[in-house]
Write a protein that holds these residues in place. Structure first.
Motif, short mmCIF file in Angstrom:
data_model
loop_
_atom_site.label_atom_id
_atom_site.label_comp_id
_atom_site.label_asym_id
_atom_site.label_seq_id
_atom_site.Cartn_x
_atom_site.Cartn_y
_atom_site.Cartn_z
N UNK A 191 -161.27 -24.54 2.05
CA UNK A 191 -160.13 -23.76 1.53
C UNK A 191 -160.58 -22.33 1.32
N UNK A 192 -159.85 -21.41 1.92
CA UNK A 192 -160.18 -20.00 1.74
C UNK A 192 -159.11 -19.33 0.88
N UNK A 193 -159.56 -18.46 0.01
CA UNK A 193 -158.59 -17.71 -0.78
C UNK A 193 -158.13 -16.52 0.04
N UNK A 194 -156.96 -16.06 -0.27
CA UNK A 194 -156.40 -14.99 0.54
C UNK A 194 -155.50 -14.14 -0.33
N UNK A 195 -155.33 -12.91 0.09
CA UNK A 195 -154.36 -12.06 -0.58
C UNK A 195 -153.05 -12.03 0.18
N UNK A 196 -152.98 -12.83 1.23
CA UNK A 196 -151.75 -12.86 2.02
C UNK A 196 -150.60 -13.43 1.20
N UNK A 197 -149.41 -12.99 1.53
CA UNK A 197 -148.24 -13.48 0.83
C UNK A 197 -147.83 -14.86 1.36
N UNK A 198 -147.06 -15.55 0.56
CA UNK A 198 -146.54 -16.86 0.93
C UNK A 198 -145.07 -16.71 1.29
N UNK A 199 -144.68 -17.34 2.37
CA UNK A 199 -143.26 -17.37 2.72
C UNK A 199 -142.60 -18.49 1.95
N UNK A 200 -141.61 -18.11 1.15
CA UNK A 200 -140.90 -19.09 0.32
C UNK A 200 -139.49 -19.21 0.83
N UNK A 201 -139.08 -20.43 1.15
CA UNK A 201 -137.70 -20.63 1.58
C UNK A 201 -137.00 -21.58 0.62
N UNK A 202 -135.83 -21.15 0.14
CA UNK A 202 -135.00 -21.98 -0.72
C UNK A 202 -133.91 -22.58 0.16
N UNK A 203 -133.95 -23.91 0.34
CA UNK A 203 -133.01 -24.58 1.21
C UNK A 203 -131.74 -24.96 0.47
N UNK A 204 -131.83 -24.98 -0.85
CA UNK A 204 -130.69 -25.36 -1.69
C UNK A 204 -131.12 -26.45 -2.66
N UNK A 205 -130.39 -26.55 -3.79
CA UNK A 205 -130.66 -27.52 -4.85
C UNK A 205 -132.12 -27.41 -5.34
N UNK A 206 -132.96 -28.44 -5.10
CA UNK A 206 -134.36 -28.33 -5.54
C UNK A 206 -135.31 -28.26 -4.35
N UNK A 207 -134.76 -28.09 -3.17
CA UNK A 207 -135.50 -28.13 -1.90
C UNK A 207 -136.07 -26.74 -1.60
N UNK A 208 -137.40 -26.69 -1.60
CA UNK A 208 -138.11 -25.43 -1.40
C UNK A 208 -139.21 -25.68 -0.38
N UNK A 209 -139.48 -24.73 0.50
CA UNK A 209 -140.68 -24.84 1.34
C UNK A 209 -141.55 -23.61 1.16
N UNK A 210 -142.86 -23.85 1.21
CA UNK A 210 -143.87 -22.81 1.08
C UNK A 210 -144.69 -22.80 2.35
N UNK A 211 -144.79 -21.65 3.00
CA UNK A 211 -145.54 -21.57 4.26
C UNK A 211 -146.59 -20.48 4.18
N UNK A 212 -147.80 -20.87 4.54
CA UNK A 212 -148.90 -19.91 4.57
C UNK A 212 -150.06 -20.52 5.36
#
Ligand code: NI
Ligand code: MN
Length: 228
Positions: free
Chosen positions: A1-22
């Motif tokens: 696992x590498x640490x990074x200063x890159x941002x995370x793409x956060x998508x809110x699909x609705x209700x409690x459904x969230x995705x995190x991409x990095x």
């Protein structure tokens, strides 16, 4: 696992459904998608489910099968998902599961957890996610509880996804107190306005967060994606 200063793409699909991409990893949390079939553009490398209620379990099993990935859930729910043919990873409260991106810690939620036939599926959970060095908290469905303050012992929270709908979970007033306990850099309200019973004024919640805490609020519309 590498640490990074890159941002995370956060998508809110609705209700409690969230995705995190990095970093080539996509975590899909509580994939209940009332808008229809989950688009093929979502290719999770891990699906996470906080508890068995239909508005959280959602399309978890077909989504994970389609993507060829595992589902992470607390033990009793994971046993059920395994029975549905899903590949699972599991732990219980306080346990951390290691992944190429970091880890996920299964943390308490005050709620219940039953399956599609009303069967008991163990305890409901929240997830503390360390994604390439930054901490995200998805509270699942929960009432306010003071031990939320302990979550930041793992480090400063980057972003907290908190239910504000009331009736089944925290309402905006309790969620505001949760923000005080958690001190996340960002808070994203979830679990509101999906049904008339959980209608809330997210703009008013956002103003309160920014006026009364050191956190910033990000109200996302279903389908919206942000780099954070
Ligand atoms: Ni629920
Ligand atoms: Mn719910």
């Amino acid at each position: 696992m590498t640490e990074t200063n890159e941002l995370t793409s956060i998508k809110f699909w609705g209700h409690a459904f969230v995705s995190l991409t990095q970093g080539g990893q996509t975590l899909a949390i509580d994939p209940y998608y009332p808008a229809g079939e989950i688009p093929l553009s979502l290719e999770p490398t891990l699906v996470l489910v906080t508890h068995g209620h239909g508005d959280h379990l959602g399309e978890a099993v077909p989504l994970a099968k389609r993507a060829g990935c595992e589902i992470l859930a607390i033990t009793d729910l994971a046993r059920y998902l395994h029975g549905e043919g899903a590949a699972v990873r599991t732990a219980h409260f306080g346990g951390k599961v290691a992944f190429p991106f970091g880890w996920v810690k299964i943390v308490p939620a005050i709620h219940s957890s039953t399956g599609p036939q009303g069967q008991y599926l163990g305890e409901p959970a929240g997830f503390l996610i360390q994604l390439f060095g930054r901490l995200f908290y998805h509270a699942g469905d929960t009432a306010l509880f003071s031990d939320m303050a302990l979550l930041k012992n793992e480090g400063p929270l980057h972003c907290a996804f908190l239910p504000i709908g009331g009736l089944y979970t925290m309402d905006p007033q309790d969620a505001l107190e949760a923000v005080r306990l958690l001190s996340p850099a960002w808070v994203v309200p979830i679990h509101f306005n999906t049904f008339p019973q959980i209608a809330q004024d997210s703009a008013s919640f956002s103003r309160l967060v920014e006026a009364e805490t050191t956190s910033r609020a990000l109200v996302m519309s279903p389908g919206e994606e942000r780099m954070l």
